[in-house]
Write an enzyme that holds these catalytic residues in place. Structure first.
Site, short mmCIF file in Angstrom:
data_model
loop_
_atom_site.label_atom_id
_atom_site.label_comp_id
_atom_site.label_asym_id
_atom_site.label_seq_id
_atom_site.Cartn_x
_atom_site.Cartn_y
_atom_site.Cartn_z
N HIS A 90 1.11 -1.08 -0.18
CA HIS A 90 -0.01 0.32 -0.32
C HIS A 90 0.82 1.52 0.34
O HIS A 90 0.91 2.16 -0.95
CB HIS A 90 -1.05 -0.13 1.08
CG HIS A 90 -1.95 -0.57 1.27
ND1 HIS A 90 -1.82 -1.93 2.24
CD2 HIS A 90 -3.01 -1.54 0.17
CE1 HIS A 90 -2.44 -3.12 2.14
NE2 HIS A 90 -3.49 -2.38 0.69
N GLN A 144 -1.10 -3.43 -8.89
CA GLN A 144 -0.96 -4.66 -10.53
C GLN A 144 -1.18 -6.26 -9.44
O GLN A 144 -1.26 -7.08 -9.90
CB GLN A 144 0.75 -5.41 -10.96
CG GLN A 144 -0.18 -5.66 -12.37
CD GLN A 144 1.58 -6.69 -12.33
OE1 GLN A 144 3.21 -6.01 -12.39
NE2 GLN A 144 1.94 -8.20 -12.34
N SER A 166 -3.27 -8.57 3.31
CA SER A 166 -3.20 -8.26 4.24
C SER A 166 -4.09 -9.36 5.02
O SER A 166 -3.74 -10.00 5.87
CB SER A 166 -4.89 -6.96 4.56
OG SER A 166 -4.56 -5.57 3.79
P1 AMP Z 1 -6.45 -3.80 -0.19
O1 AMP Z 1 -6.49 -3.12 1.10
O2 AMP Z 1 -5.97 -4.80 -0.50
O3 AMP Z 1 -7.77 -3.29 -1.14
O4 AMP Z 1 -5.64 -3.12 -1.59
C1 AMP Z 1 -5.49 -1.96 -2.04
C2 AMP Z 1 -4.69 -1.27 -2.83
O5 AMP Z 1 -3.90 -2.43 -3.03
C3 AMP Z 1 -4.73 -2.38 -3.85
O6 AMP Z 1 -5.00 -1.35 -5.46
C4 AMP Z 1 -4.26 -3.62 -4.53
O7 AMP Z 1 -3.28 -3.70 -5.49
C5 AMP Z 1 -2.96 -2.16 -3.75
N1 AMP Z 1 -2.17 -3.47 -3.14
C6 AMP Z 1 -1.81 -5.28 -1.95
N2 AMP Z 1 -1.19 -5.35 -2.12
C7 AMP Z 1 -0.23 -5.18 -2.75
C8 AMP Z 1 1.16 -5.32 -2.97
N3 AMP Z 1 1.56 -5.98 -2.52
N4 AMP Z 1 1.73 -4.53 -4.04
C9 AMP Z 1 1.45 -3.95 -4.27
N5 AMP Z 1 0.59 -2.87 -4.14
C10 AMP Z 1 -0.77 -4.10 -3.43
#
Ligand code: AMP
Length: 294
Positions: A37, A163, A201
């Site tokens: 994030h 990605q 997460s």
């Molecule tokens: P989330 O909190 O899981 O909904 O993710 C929020 C944003 O963070 C989304 O755009 C995800 O694709 C991005 N994201 C989640 N995990 C990663 C990671 N390991 N590396 C880069 N971006 C991530």
């Protein structure tokens, strides 16, 4: 750093910056932040500069979870998230409640609750019909709806997605193009743990043994890259080989392996370099996804 808990206050700020010509960079998240994030926050800052404002939203969106999924258990730690945002130079953290995003009262003073008051959704009908869309029906409807709402509140110039959720980013891009949102969509690379496991997460759900085995997703991506480095390979064969490779981890239960065209997300029959691979694998109740260009 300012914490904004209401829709009204967020939109007022967005409008004020817009009128003043201040660039707005936006990173939507469901919280329980990790360095993946934060890499999106850094990318947003790079794009809008020091005079711009970076907004992070933290909202676990119920409409993108199926009734059988982990909405109530989804990890949350707002205090830690806010510390991380502060340290990363975030200007605004938008932390709306469900009642703010999906209102059930026409008049905020009224006692009458009516869930039917929310009845407008944004639905992408092509890219969301494969992979995660098949495995999780209604998931992307929830994602596109909440992201459209967030765009209308934050009014970003630039929004950064990971990605890690490749299909999600493709669908958001399509929505933005199709519905003419004045937002530039940036997709930033997947951040990984030192052993290669994509940060998520949901990794918190894994016990020690599952965590050790979960690196098989990353190794499967590497194996597929090696397999197509020189020659095209029939997708069916490579799928079979990768399924075997992944389920050699005793706790892994494969959901899907898919080879597809990164533009259309449609499956390919022969896998060549430049094709994209996506994986979804269960460890116990925890579902992990990963993907990469081959
Ligand atoms: P989330 O909190 O899981 O909904 O993710 C929020 C944003 O963070 C989304 O755009 C995800 O694709 C991005 N994201 C989640 N995990 C990663 C990671 N390991 N590396 C880069 N971006 C991530």
């Amino acid at each position: 750093m300012r914490i904004v808990p209401t829709v009204a206050a967020m939109q007022k700020l967005g409008l004020r910056w817009k009128r003043a010509g201040v660039k707005i960079g936006f990173v939507p998240t469901m919280g329980y932040l990790h360095d993946g994030h934060l890499s999106l926050v850094r990318e947003a800052r790079k794009r809008i500069g020091q005079n711009g404002v970076v907004v992070v939203s933290i909202y676990v969106n119920p409409t993108q979870f199926a009734p059988t999924e982990d909405l109530s258990e989804y990890p949350r730690d707002l205090k830690r998230d806010l510390q991380m945002c502060r340290a990363a130079g975030v200007d605004i953290v938008f932390t709306p409640s469900d009642a703010e995003i999906y209102p059930e009262r026409q008049n905020p003073k009224s006692e009458i609750r009516n869930p039917q008051l929310f009845s407008t959704y944004v639905v992408e009908e092509k890219l969301s019909r494969v992979m995660e869309g098949l495995a999780r029906p209604a998931h992307f409807r929830g994602v596109t709806t909440v992201v459209a709402k967030l765009f209308n509140l934050v009014l970003p110039d630039v929004a950064v997605f990971g990605q890690k959720d490749f299909q999600q980013a493709a669908i958001i891009r399509r929505m933005v193009t199709n519905l003419n949102f004045p937002v530039q969509i940036i997709v930033a690379p997947t951040r990984r743990e030192p052993d290669g496991l994509a940060m998520s997460s949901r990794n918190k759900y894994l016990d020690t043994e599952q965590r050790a085995q979960a690196v098989i997703l990353f190794h499967a991506l590497l194996a597929a890259k090696r397999a197509v480095a020189k020659n095209a390979v029939p997708a069916a064969r490579l799928k079979r080989d990768l399924a075997e490779f992944i389920t050699a981890a005793p706790q892994a239960r494969l959901d899907y392996v898919e080879f597809f065209d990164p533009e259309t997300l449609q499956p390919v029959a022969r896998v060549t370099r430049g094709a994209h691979l996506a994986l979804a694998v269960y460890f116990g109740k925890t579902r992990l996804i990963d993907n990469d260009r081959l």
